[in-house]
Write a protein that holds these residues in place. Structure first.
Motif, PDB file in Angstrom:
ATOM      1  N   ILE A 185       0.839  -1.203   0.000  1.00 24.66           N
ATOM      2  CA  ILE A 185       0.000   0.000   0.000  1.00 24.66           C
ATOM      3  C   ILE A 185       0.875   1.253   0.000  1.00 24.66           C
ATOM      4  O   ILE A 185       0.638   2.209  -0.751  1.00 24.66           O
ATOM      5  N   GLY A 186       1.899   1.263   0.849  1.00 27.41           N
ATOM      6  CA  GLY A 186       2.754   2.438   0.965  1.00 27.41           C
ATOM      7  C   GLY A 186       3.468   2.784  -0.324  1.00 27.41           C
ATOM      8  O   GLY A 186       3.520   3.953  -0.732  1.00 27.41           O
ATOM      9  N   GLU A 187       4.003   1.760  -0.989  1.00 23.93           N
ATOM     10  CA  GLU A 187       4.711   1.996  -2.242  1.00 23.93           C
ATOM     11  C   GLU A 187       3.777   2.567  -3.305  1.00 23.93           C
ATOM     12  O   GLU A 187       4.170   3.435  -4.092  1.00 23.93           O
ATOM     13  N   GLN A 188       2.544   2.085  -3.324  1.00 25.52           N
ATOM     14  CA  GLN A 188       1.585   2.596  -4.299  1.00 25.52           C
ATOM     15  C   GLN A 188       1.193   4.033  -3.990  1.00 25.52           C
ATOM     16  O   GLN A 188       0.939   4.833  -4.900  1.00 25.52           O
ATOM     17  N   LEU A 189       1.153   4.368  -2.705  1.00 24.46           N
ATOM     18  CA  LEU A 189       0.800   5.729  -2.311  1.00 24.46           C
ATOM     19  C   LEU A 189       1.879   6.736  -2.680  1.00 24.46           C
ATOM     20  O   LEU A 189       1.585   7.838  -3.145  1.00 24.46           O
ATOM     21  N   ILE A 190       3.142   6.380  -2.468  1.00 24.16           N
ATOM     22  CA  ILE A 190       4.220   7.357  -2.673  1.00 24.16           C
ATOM     23  C   ILE A 190       4.664   7.442  -4.130  1.00 24.16           C
ATOM     24  O   ILE A 190       5.390   8.372  -4.503  1.00 24.16           O
ATOM     25  N   GLU A 191       4.223   6.505  -4.966  1.00 22.36           N
ATOM     26  CA  GLU A 191       4.646   6.504  -6.361  1.00 22.36           C
ATOM     27  C   GLU A 191       4.416   7.835  -7.067  1.00 22.36           C
ATOM     28  O   GLU A 191       5.328   8.360  -7.729  1.00 22.36           O
ATOM     29  N   PRO A 192       3.197   8.443  -6.960  1.00 24.63           N
ATOM     30  CA  PRO A 192       3.000   9.724  -7.657  1.00 24.63           C
ATOM     31  C   PRO A 192       3.820  10.874  -7.084  1.00 24.63           C
ATOM     32  O   PRO A 192       3.963  11.908  -7.738  1.00 24.63           O
ATOM     33  N   LEU A 193       4.333  10.721  -5.867  1.00 24.54           N
ATOM     34  CA  LEU A 193       5.157  11.770  -5.281  1.00 24.54           C
ATOM     35  C   LEU A 193       6.609  11.681  -5.738  1.00 24.54           C
ATOM     36  O   LEU A 193       7.253  12.703  -6.004  1.00 24.54           O
ATOM     37  N   GLU A 204       0.757  10.507   6.879  1.00 27.76           N
ATOM     38  CA  GLU A 204      -0.116  11.598   7.330  1.00 27.76           C
ATOM     39  C   GLU A 204      -1.485  11.511   6.663  1.00 27.76           C
ATOM     40  O   GLU A 204      -2.532  11.674   7.305  1.00 27.76           O
ATOM     41  N   LEU A 205      -1.493  11.199   5.360  1.00 28.13           N
ATOM     42  CA  LEU A 205      -2.754  11.117   4.625  1.00 28.13           C
ATOM     43  C   LEU A 205      -3.548   9.871   5.011  1.00 28.13           C
ATOM     44  O   LEU A 205      -4.783   9.906   5.076  1.00 28.13           O
ATOM     45  N   LEU A 206      -2.849   8.758   5.285  1.00 29.56           N
ATOM     46  CA  LEU A 206      -3.549   7.559   5.759  1.00 29.56           C
ATOM     47  C   LEU A 206      -4.260   7.844   7.076  1.00 29.56           C
ATOM     48  O   LEU A 206      -5.392   7.395   7.303  1.00 29.56           O
ATOM     49  N   ASN A 207      -3.619   8.602   7.947  1.00 32.72           N
ATOM     50  CA  ASN A 207      -4.270   9.007   9.194  1.00 32.72           C
ATOM     51  C   ASN A 207      -5.484   9.877   8.906  1.00 32.72           C
ATOM     52  O   ASN A 207      -6.535   9.744   9.528  1.00 32.72           O
ATOM     53  N   GLU A 208      -5.329  10.764   7.931  1.00 35.24           N
ATOM     54  CA  GLU A 208      -6.405  11.705   7.606  1.00 35.24           C
ATOM     55  C   GLU A 208      -7.639  10.989   7.078  1.00 35.24           C
ATOM     56  O   GLU A 208      -8.772  11.423   7.324  1.00 35.24           O
ATOM     57  N   VAL A 209      -7.438   9.878   6.341  1.00 40.15           N
ATOM     58  CA  VAL A 209      -8.591   9.138   5.813  1.00 40.15           C
ATOM     59  C   VAL A 209      -9.061   8.043   6.759  1.00 40.15           C
ATOM     60  O   VAL A 209      -9.918   7.232   6.408  1.00 40.15           O
ATOM     61  N   GLY A 210      -8.519   8.007   7.961  1.00 40.40           N
ATOM     62  CA  GLY A 210      -9.058   7.120   8.993  1.00 40.40           C
ATOM     63  C   GLY A 210      -8.458   5.740   9.058  1.00 40.40           C
ATOM     64  O   GLY A 210      -9.083   4.820   9.604  1.00 40.40           O
ATOM     65  N   ILE A 211      -7.234   5.543   8.548  1.00 33.78           N
ATOM     66  CA  ILE A 211      -6.546   4.253   8.678  1.00 33.78           C
ATOM     67  C   ILE A 211      -5.754   4.268   9.988  1.00 33.78           C
ATOM     68  O   ILE A 211      -4.832   5.073  10.160  1.00 33.78           O
ATOM     69  N   THR A 212      -6.125   3.400  10.921  1.00 35.69           N
ATOM     70  CA  THR A 212      -5.419   3.347  12.201  1.00 35.69           C
ATOM     71  C   THR A 212      -4.093   2.596  12.041  1.00 35.69           C
ATOM     72  O   THR A 212      -3.932   1.790  11.129  1.00 35.69           O
ATOM     73  N   ASP A 213      -3.160   2.878  12.936  1.00 35.70           N
ATOM     74  CA  ASP A 213      -1.831   2.242  12.893  1.00 35.70           C
ATOM     75  C   ASP A 213      -1.215   2.387  11.500  1.00 35.70           C
ATOM     76  O   ASP A 213      -0.687   1.425  10.917  1.00 35.70           O
ATOM     77  N   SER A 214      -1.271   3.600  10.954  1.00 34.54           N
ATOM     78  CA  SER A 214      -0.869   3.802   9.565  1.00 34.54           C
ATOM     79  C   SER A 214       0.606   3.496   9.322  1.00 34.54           C
ATOM     80  O   SER A 214       0.971   3.048   8.233  1.00 34.54           O
ATOM     81  N   GLU A 215       1.457   3.729  10.317  1.00 37.32           N
ATOM     82  CA  GLU A 215       2.880   3.428  10.117  1.00 37.32           C
ATOM     83  C   GLU A 215       3.098   1.936   9.905  1.00 37.32           C
ATOM     84  O   GLU A 215       3.910   1.528   9.075  1.00 37.32           O
ATOM     85  N   GLN A 216       2.377   1.111  10.670  1.00 39.26           N
ATOM     86  CA  GLN A 216       2.487  -0.335  10.503  1.00 39.26           C
ATOM     87  C   GLN A 216       1.773  -0.789   9.226  1.00 39.26           C
ATOM     88  O   GLN A 216       2.234  -1.700   8.523  1.00 39.26           O
ATOM     89  N   ARG A 217       0.653  -0.135   8.910  1.00 42.85           N
ATOM     90  CA  ARG A 217      -0.138  -0.518   7.732  1.00 42.85           C
ATOM     91  C   ARG A 217       0.550  -0.118   6.429  1.00 42.85           C
ATOM     92  O   ARG A 217       0.208  -0.634   5.361  1.00 42.85           O
ATOM     93  N   PHE A 218       1.498   0.795   6.499  1.00 42.21           N
ATOM     94  CA  PHE A 218       2.167   1.303   5.311  1.00 42.21           C
ATOM     95  C   PHE A 218       2.757   0.173   4.465  1.00 42.21           C
ATOM     96  O   PHE A 218       2.733   0.215   3.234  1.00 42.21           O
ATOM     97  N   ASP A 219       3.275  -0.856   5.115  1.00 38.40           N
ATOM     98  CA  ASP A 219       3.942  -1.950   4.398  1.00 38.40           C
ATOM     99  C   ASP A 219       3.029  -3.143   4.127  1.00 38.40           C
ATOM    100  O   ASP A 219       3.483  -4.185   3.649  1.00 38.40           O
ATOM    101  N   CYS A 220       1.730  -3.008   4.429  1.00 42.19           N
ATOM    102  CA  CYS A 220       0.780  -4.089   4.154  1.00 42.19           C
ATOM    103  C   CYS A 220       0.419  -4.122   2.672  1.00 42.19           C
ATOM    104  O   CYS A 220       0.594  -3.142   1.946  1.00 42.19           O
TER     105      CYS A 220
END
Length: 547
Positions: free
Chosen positions: A111-119, A140-156
């Protein structure tokens, strides 16, 4: 008068094929201003998605061809952009949230890699960010859209997220470059009512915070009632009606718009309760279905169904509701022995099914059938409708070479499909027609129990109404007993005699449908009922909606 952010004028898109020309979009015009929400509403095939896909050059050419029209975004015609210019628009100014996030997300990339690709690979080099800065922005944006534990979820990976969470990721992905126009293509169709309400509120909040223009595509006027400033109603590629939201819901004169409004399910079940008292057909006792979670160290168990007990009377329709991840679909599959059971017992007419061998289960399987959520995935694409309906009849010895044609034709009649369609394949049918095929396959063996798992969640409201009425009529005609699994409480109320509410693998409340509606005992049930989209969009809730 200021120019609109997007102004579409006279757009016509035709599909050219060997079978002729299909006018998918014919002379469509609309506009949307910064910070405004335009809802484009219509049934499948009305041309609403094709209209919006053309704005980002996402249509296959051929067979699609833009025959006429302009789409001015800040004065630049999107329809005549070259590839490089369109990439810049896609990268920075216009973003899209697709209907099915699972098919839009790459299953091989986190998920994280797909998110940062356009940046980190932005077309505009001045807007590119380092990997570390992009990671911080994505979290920061994952938190904003309501994903809890976003740092851990980044690599899911996508399969580790629920449907609602994947849709939140899609929203984060669309917003990560802060676009000025957001196109939402049915972003809540298959989501739970609570998640749907959250997603709609989230889009509205982010829109207000960032002054983003939103085009919201939907087949459900009830969903858009609380968020739309303007509404365009499309049918067969043309605009049937365009007005502000209040004009559409309060002063519509168009018969097609009235048909869409009338198709939204509301009210109690149409047919009387046929449940036969003290004639228990299905009894589940302390059922547990656990799945091993190897992502944890040490590995733990995911308690999908955790000690569930319930009973269904012969002739009854039991509604099973809950959010994604509540365990309702796993419970349905466990009852039919399609999922491994960790503990507990399942009794069908007094026989304990979970102790039977696979061979001994075969005659019982004839009595129990399932209607799956996605008929396109559950139907064999290499089998015609005739073969699909004939297979269970021949396998269980319910038909032979002499009478199979007659029985298949009767099934086609029962589910409202033309007999002339018997030799067609699933891809040649619409979503509603495919669901009719799936229902026909389920009733082919003359079962006593059917478990229907979200059978109408992704259908247009008009098709949904037809399928619900079809199910009710078949239940009455064939004396069926049914467990109807759904996240849409309006649908459950329309079809069920009794409702069971699940949350986190356990049953928290059960009761007569109307009693539970009027007097829910648990806060979770109250939250589910409060999140139902506006049943009648013309009600006062339109004026007081807080979305």
């Amino acid at each position: 008068m200021d120019m609109a952010l997007l102004e579409v004028e006279g757009l016509s898109i035709y599909f050219h094929s060997r079978n002729g020309v299909v006018k998918a979009v014919d002379n469509v015009s609309f506009s949307v201003d910064a910070g405004e929400t335009l809802a484009i509403v219509g049934e499948s095939g009305s041309g609403k998605s094709v209209t919006c896909y053309s704005l980002l050059d996402l249509l296959p050419k051929p067979p699609a061809k833009i025959e006429a029209g302009t789409a001015l975004f800040d004065g630049i015609d999107l329809l005549s952009c070259d590839a490089a210019q369109m990439r810049r628009f896609r990268s920075n100014d216009i973003a899209m949230i697709f209907q099915d996030p699972m098919t839009s997300l790459n299953p091989f990339i986190s998920i994280g890699e797909q998110l940062i690709e356009p940046l980190i690979y932005n077309e505009d080099k001045s807007r590119r960010q380092s990997r570390s800065d992009a990671r911080l922005r994505a979290i920061e944006l994952l938190n904003e859209v309501g994903i809890t534990d976003s740092e851990q979820r980044f690599d899911c990976f996508p399969h580790e997220f629920s449907g609602g969470m994947r849709q939140r990721v899609m929203i984060a992905m669309a917003l990560i470059n802060e676009p000025r126009l957001l196109i939402c293509d049915e972003p809540t169709t298959a989501l739970d009512v609570t998640i749907q309400a959250q997603i709609l509120a989230l889009i509205k909040t982010l829109q207000q915070k960032r002054d983003v223009a939103v085009i919201f595509i939907s087949h459900d006027l009830g969903v858009v009632a609380g968020i739309a400033d303007k509404v365009v109603v499309m049918c067969e590629g043309t605009v049937r009606e365009a007005n502000d939201a209040e004009g559409i819901f309060y002063r519509t004169e168009d018969d097609y718009t009235k048909k869409l409004l009338a198709a939204i399910p509301e009210g109690a079940k149409l047919l009387p309760n046929r449940a036969q008292a003290n004639q228990s057909m299905l009894r589940v006792e302390n059922l547990k279905t656990y799945f091993r979670d190897y992502s944890k160290t040490p590995a733990g168990d995911i308690k999908a169904v955790d000690g569930v007990s319930l009973e269904i009377q012969r002739g009854e329709i039991l509604g099973l509701v809950g959010e994604s991840g509540s365990g309702k679909s796993t419970l349905g599959r466990s009852i039919l022995q399609l999922a491994p059971i960790t503990a507990g017992s399942i009794y069908f007419d007094g026989t304990e099914l979970n102790t039977l061998s696979a061979a001994k289960l075969v005659p019982w399987r004839r009595k129990m059938q399932m209607i799956f959520q996605d008929p396109y995935a559950s139907l064999n694409p290499r089998m015609t409708v005739y073969q699909t309906l004939a297979e269970p009849l021949l396998y269980h010895g319910l038909a032979n070479a002499r009478n199979i044609d007659q029985q298949v034709q009767q099934l086609m009649d029962d589910v409202g499909l033309a007999r002339s369609s018997m030799r067609k394949y699933p891809h040649e049918f619409s979503g509603g027609q495919r669901q009719r095929i799936a229902i026909g396959r389920a009733i082919a063996t003359k079962p006593e129990l059917i478990i229907a798992d979200e059978p109408v969640s992704a259908l247009d409201v008009t098709i949904q109404a037809q399928i619900l009425d079809l199910i009710l009529n078949l239940v009455d005609k064939h004396n069926l007993t049914m467990m109807f699994i759904s996240h849409d409480l309006s649908v459950v109320r329309y079809i069920s005699d009794r409702v069971t509410v699940m949350n986190k693998g356990v049953i928290i409340e059960t009761g007569n449908t109307e009693t539970l509606w009027k007097n829910p005992q648990q806060q979770y049930t109250k939250d589910l009922l409060a999140a139902i989209p506006i049943a009648d969009p013309r009600s006062e809730r339109l004026r007081s909606s807080n979305l």
